[in-house]
Each structure stands twice: as C-alpha cells, then as structure tokens.
Enzyme design. Structure first.
Site, PDB file in Angstrom:
ATOM      1  N   HIS A 138      40.637  34.919  31.894  1.00 24.53           N
ATOM      2  CA  HIS A 138      39.420  35.251  32.643  1.00 24.53           C
ATOM      3  C   HIS A 138      38.228  34.798  31.799  1.00 24.53           C
ATOM      4  O   HIS A 138      38.298  34.804  30.569  1.00 24.53           O
ATOM      5  CB  HIS A 138      39.409  36.777  32.824  1.00 24.53           C
ATOM      6  CG  HIS A 138      38.303  37.314  33.676  1.00 24.53           C
ATOM      7  ND1 HIS A 138      37.024  37.506  33.202  1.00 24.53           N
ATOM      8  CD2 HIS A 138      38.292  37.733  34.961  1.00 24.53           C
ATOM      9  CE1 HIS A 138      36.277  38.010  34.165  1.00 24.53           C
ATOM     10  NE2 HIS A 138      37.014  38.165  35.244  1.00 24.53           N
ATOM     11  N   ASP A 196      43.612  41.178  26.141  1.00 25.42           N
ATOM     12  CA  ASP A 196      42.826  41.537  27.316  1.00 25.42           C
ATOM     13  C   ASP A 196      43.780  42.299  28.244  1.00 25.42           C
ATOM     14  O   ASP A 196      44.647  41.698  28.876  1.00 25.42           O
ATOM     15  CB  ASP A 196      42.296  40.261  27.973  1.00 25.42           C
ATOM     16  CG  ASP A 196      41.565  40.544  29.277  1.00 25.42           C
ATOM     17  OD1 ASP A 196      41.667  41.674  29.798  1.00 25.42           O
ATOM     18  OD2 ASP A 196      40.920  39.618  29.794  1.00 25.42           O
ATOM     19  N   GLN A 248      44.019  43.876  33.388  1.00 23.56           N
ATOM     20  CA  GLN A 248      44.887  43.934  34.572  1.00 23.56           C
ATOM     21  C   GLN A 248      46.168  44.732  34.337  1.00 23.56           C
ATOM     22  O   GLN A 248      46.934  44.928  35.268  1.00 23.56           O
ATOM     23  CB  GLN A 248      45.260  42.520  35.021  1.00 23.56           C
ATOM     24  CG  GLN A 248      44.087  41.711  35.552  1.00 23.56           C
ATOM     25  CD  GLN A 248      43.509  42.280  36.843  1.00 23.56           C
ATOM     26  OE1 GLN A 248      44.146  43.063  37.548  1.00 23.56           O
ATOM     27  NE2 GLN A 248      42.291  41.892  37.156  1.00 23.56           N
ATOM     28  N   LYS A 293      39.267  49.608  36.695  1.00 21.06           N
ATOM     29  CA  LYS A 293      40.505  49.030  37.262  1.00 21.06           C
ATOM     30  C   LYS A 293      41.680  50.001  37.141  1.00 21.06           C
ATOM     31  O   LYS A 293      42.808  49.667  37.489  1.00 21.06           O
ATOM     32  CB  LYS A 293      40.841  47.712  36.554  1.00 21.06           C
ATOM     33  CG  LYS A 293      39.821  46.595  36.829  1.00 21.06           C
ATOM     34  CD  LYS A 293      40.295  45.298  36.248  1.00 21.06           C
ATOM     35  CE  LYS A 293      39.204  44.293  35.999  1.00 21.06           C
ATOM     36  NZ  LYS A 293      38.767  43.553  37.172  1.00 21.06           N
ATOM     37  N   CYS A 311      36.936  34.058  38.401  1.00 24.29           N
ATOM     38  CA  CYS A 311      36.495  33.892  36.997  1.00 24.29           C
ATOM     39  C   CYS A 311      37.569  33.185  36.172  1.00 24.29           C
ATOM     40  O   CYS A 311      37.828  33.544  35.017  1.00 24.29           O
ATOM     41  CB  CYS A 311      36.109  35.224  36.360  1.00 24.29           C
ATOM     42  SG  CYS A 311      34.633  35.936  37.064  1.00 24.29           S
TER      43      CYS A 311
HETATM   44  N1  7TS Z   1      39.839  40.179  32.011  1.00 23.97           N
HETATM   45  C1  7TS Z   1      40.605  40.136  33.109  1.00 23.97           C
HETATM   46  C2  7TS Z   1      42.028  39.684  33.006  1.00 23.97           C
HETATM   47  C3  7TS Z   1      40.063  40.537  34.326  1.00 23.97           C
HETATM   48  O1  7TS Z   1      40.826  40.495  35.412  1.00 23.97           O
HETATM   49  C4  7TS Z   1      38.713  40.972  34.390  1.00 23.97           C
HETATM   50  C5  7TS Z   1      38.065  41.342  35.689  1.00 23.97           C
HETATM   51  C6  7TS Z   1      37.980  41.029  33.201  1.00 23.97           C
HETATM   52  C7  7TS Z   1      38.569  40.605  32.038  1.00 23.97           C
HETATM   53  C8  7TS Z   1      36.576  41.523  33.151  1.00 23.97           C
HETATM   54  O2  7TS Z   1      36.528  42.892  33.397  1.00 23.97           O
HETATM   55  P1  7TS Z   1      35.144  43.657  33.537  1.00 23.97           P
HETATM   56  O3  7TS Z   1      35.519  45.028  33.965  1.00 23.97           O
HETATM   57  O4  7TS Z   1      34.481  43.621  32.201  1.00 23.97           O
HETATM   58  O5  7TS Z   1      34.365  42.902  34.565  1.00 23.97           O
HETATM   59  N2  7TS Z   1      38.624  40.704  36.815  1.00 23.97           N
HETATM   60  C9  7TS Z   1      38.099  40.659  38.040  1.00 23.97           C
HETATM   61  C10 7TS Z   1      38.762  40.020  39.080  1.00 23.97           C
HETATM   62  O6  7TS Z   1      39.841  39.469  38.988  1.00 23.97           O
HETATM   63  N3  7TS Z   1      37.996  40.111  40.213  1.00 23.97           N
HETATM   64  O7  7TS Z   1      36.889  40.806  39.900  1.00 23.97           O
HETATM   65  C11 7TS Z   1      36.932  41.144  38.560  1.00 23.97           C
END
Ligand code: 7TS
Length: 409
Positions: free
Chosen positions: A121, A201, A204, A227, A365
C-alpha cells in the site's frame, strides 16, 4: 461459526436500506463497521470520564488516565506484546509507518538498502521512498509472481535481495488488493539473519485472525483501529522496547519530555516519547473495547469465517464472462479483487450501489502494482464477521446485471 452467535445484530449501521435495498457492506478492507459496544464506549467516556490524561490529579483525570493506560495494556495483550510500553498510540497505520521511517533517519546512510515488496500500500511505500531520498539509501522491492500476482511474493528472490546491506525490511502481512497472506514469521527471521529490522504492515490482518508479535518475531508492527471494529483516528505502532528507546521521536512537545530547559530537553522513554501532546484518549479506550469484542468472537473463528466467504466469492465470481481475478487461487484472506475486461471499475461501484452493495473500485493505493499488472484499477469485495453467504449471491446477481447492461454477458 461464532459458537452459534450471529454478530450481525451487534452492528447498528447494517440495519438500513440503500436505494431501497438492504445494505450489503463489502468494503471492510477500507474500514470496518463498529459494534454497539465500541460506540457505547465512546459515548460513556464523553458522558462520564472526559478529562485530559497524565497531568491532572483530580478524579476525572485519574479515571481517564486509568482507562487510557488500561487500553494500552489491553492492546498489548491483543498482540501478545511483552510490555504495554511497546504499544504506541498513533492515528493509524500510515502515521505508525511514518514514525518508524522518520525515526530511523539518523541511522541510515548511502550504501544501505531498504527492502520492501511490489505489493505494498502507498502507506508502506512512500515513507520508505522519502527515507531513501533523505539518507541516500537504496530502496529495493521483492517482486510478485504471475500475471495476476497469483504466485504472491517471490521468496526465492530473497536469497539475492536480503544482503547484509539491508537495514530495514518492510512488508505487508496481507495485501489489501491481492488478498494473499505473506509468511511474516519467515520474513522476520530472514531479516534478522542479515541484521535488518523487520517492519510489518498489519493493517489488513490485525482484525482478521490471531496476531502474536513475539511468535512472529517482529521488530515493528503498524495497524489501524478502524479496520478492526475500532474508531477512526486511532492506531498502533508496536516496537520492541530495546528498539523504541533508540528511535528518534518524530514529534516533540508536551508529555514526551522528562526535563526541559530554555536551551534543551530530554525525552521520556517509550511510550510517552512518541506521544507528544494530548493523545486521542476516547478512541484509544474504544480500541480496547474493540479488542474485547474481537476476542469475544474468537480470532481463529473470525479468520475461518472471512476466508470461507472470500473463497466462496472467488468461486462464484470466477464463472462470470471476461472476469480477471487477482491474487492466490488457493488460500486467501477475506477479500477478492477482480477486473472486468469490458466494464470500468467505477461503473461497477455505481451499479452495485444501486443494488445496495458497498463495493470498492480503483487502485486501492497500489498504483505501482496496478501498473505492473497492466490494470488501472480493480473492484474489491472484502468481508468481515457480519457478512453472510447470501450477500455473495446478491453480489453475483448485481455483477450479472452490470455485465448485461454493458453487453458483456
Ligand atoms: N496498509 C494497508 C495494507 C492498507 O490496506 C491500508 C489502508 C493502509 C496501510 C493505510 O491505513 P490507514 O488506516 O492509515 O489509512 N487500506 C485501504 C484500502 O484498501 N482502502 O481504503 C483504505
């Protein structure tokens, strides 16, 4: 699946219609819905305990501090950290990774290598690009295998990529686009063998199954509360205690200092060292409640449920004309990414919405990965504890309607 309990009734938001159809929420990889207990925790804090933490001696401040530190202990237990001080509250995965990357700035130099993967991501990619630019280090990527990335990470490539020059190896546990599950314990062990720090990371994976930082052998882990049934605006940076005390703080100010003079200051140890200013007290407390909720359902049961739905969706979608499914053909996490030859991903989302279905469409992303696979975007259905098999049937019916409209069936 959950000892005869149906979690669906715990989520007030799901009991509504969209465009006259029952809501089918399949955008859980973007953010998960919140159970009543998490919403109640937020309301309870603001109605009863709201006060600033760590600085007041009055009853409300002590209550808020106890609840905030209690949440840290709860999260530490959730990931089996050795010490609650290894849990830093941040805004989310993105901020956590930035704190690590910027904190390591002084430790890297030209000639060093930062290793990542082609499936990251942007939040686990751009901060490393910035660190490489700032230090003169080189950023390399472990390739993904197959035209649809069905082979996952090229583990054989680690033999040549993981050299003693590698100082940091940053990788995702579960790809938010491919749904593949990376062997994180193995990757951490391989990093350790060359003296590199491992950064996982876990955005997910954290809410979708067991996660034990010590069994995995991780140095740093980043994840988001939203999440995993928690609120937005709260997340976690886990770091091994010995490492955190050598990481430069990213932000300075009140709360993170042990001594201040007009000409300088000294930092407190972790976790305060990384939590300058008034923290996000209410959301941290509600994140602790989310941990209770997920443990109550059973982390292994959640993993089985989500994987089962994703497998079923993969099979049922695979018969649709012109569909291209991404990621592993075997075991996958609770999401399925697909692209139609004849229909743009955004049109699919618009049509699905008319059927009450919340679906994702775009690059998620993952722009470099999309480019590598020759795609501009995909559609993604992602599942969580409250989703049901009937919702996959509704998705397939909706997809058939779209294909028919575009003359692709
Ligand atoms: N890493 C992964 C694997 C992710 O899926 C996401 C967010 C992030 C980092 C960033 O997380 P945040 O909470 O800091 O924004 N993924 C997604 C997605 O797949 N659709 O919307 C956000």
């Amino acid at each position: 699946m959950f000892s005869g309990r149906d979690p669906r009734s715990d989520f007030p938001i799901l009991h509504q219609t969209v465009h006259g159809k029952p809501l089918v929420y399949l955008d859980n990889a973007a953010t998960a819905q919140k159970p009543r207990s998490v919403i109640d925790a937020l309301v309870r804090f603001y109605e009863r305990d709201n006060s600033n933490v760590h600085r007041g001696l009055h009853t409300l401040s002590m209550r808020a501090t106890d609840a905030y530190e209690g949440a840290r202990t709860r999260v530490a237990k959730f990931i089996n950290a050795a010490d609650p001080a290894e849990v830093i509250f941040t805004r989310g995965t993105t901020e956590s990774i930035n704190v690590i990357a910027r904190g390591l700035g002084a430790k890297l130099k030209a000639g060093d290598v930062i290793l990542s993967t082609e499936m990251e991501h942007h939040s686990n990619l751009v901060p490393w690009q910035q660190l490489a630019k700032a230090t003169g280090a080189t950023l390399r990527y472990v390739p993904v295998l197959g035209a649809n990335a069905e082979g996952g990470l090229d583990l054989a490539a680690l033999d040549t990529l993981l050299t003693p020059q590698v100082k940091v190896f940053a990788f995702t546990h579960i790809s938010n686009t491919l749904g593949c599950i990376n062997p994180v314990a193995l990757l951490c062990a391989r990093a350790k063998a060359v003296g590199a720090l491992s950064v996982i990371d876990a955005a997910q994976s954290i809410g979708h199954g067991p996660f034990d930082v010590r069994a995995i052998g991780a140095d740093f882990v980043a994840f988001s509360g939203h999440k995993m049934c928690g609120p937005t605006g709260i997340g976690v940076l886990y770091g091994r205690r010995a490492l955190l005390d050598h990481l430069a703080p990213d932000e300075t100010g009140g709360g993170m200092v042990s001594h201040v003079d007009y000409d300088g200051a000294r930092w407190k140890p972790a976790p305060e060292r990384f939590e300058a200013g008034t923290p996000n007290v209410a959301d941290a407390i509600a994140l602790g409640t989310a941990c209770d909720y997920l443990d109550g359902l059973g982390r292994e049961a959640i993993a089985q449920h989500d994987k089962h739905l994703a497998q079923l969706a993969y099979e049922k979608l695979s018969v649709l004309p012109g569909i291209r499914l991404l990621g592993p053909t075997g075991e996958r996490s609770g999401l399925v990414s697909f692209a139609f030859a004849e229909v743009h991903a955004h049109d699919v989302v618009t049509f699905a919405d008319e059927d009450g279905i919340a679906l994702r469409g775009g690059h998620h992303c993952n722009q470099p990965l999309m480019r590598k696979l020759g795609l501009t975007g995909t559609n993604r259905a992602s599942f969580y504890v409250y989703n049901r098999e009937e919702e996959i049937d509704a998705l397939v019916v909706s997809m058939r309607r779209i294909l028919k409209f575009f003359g692709a069936s």
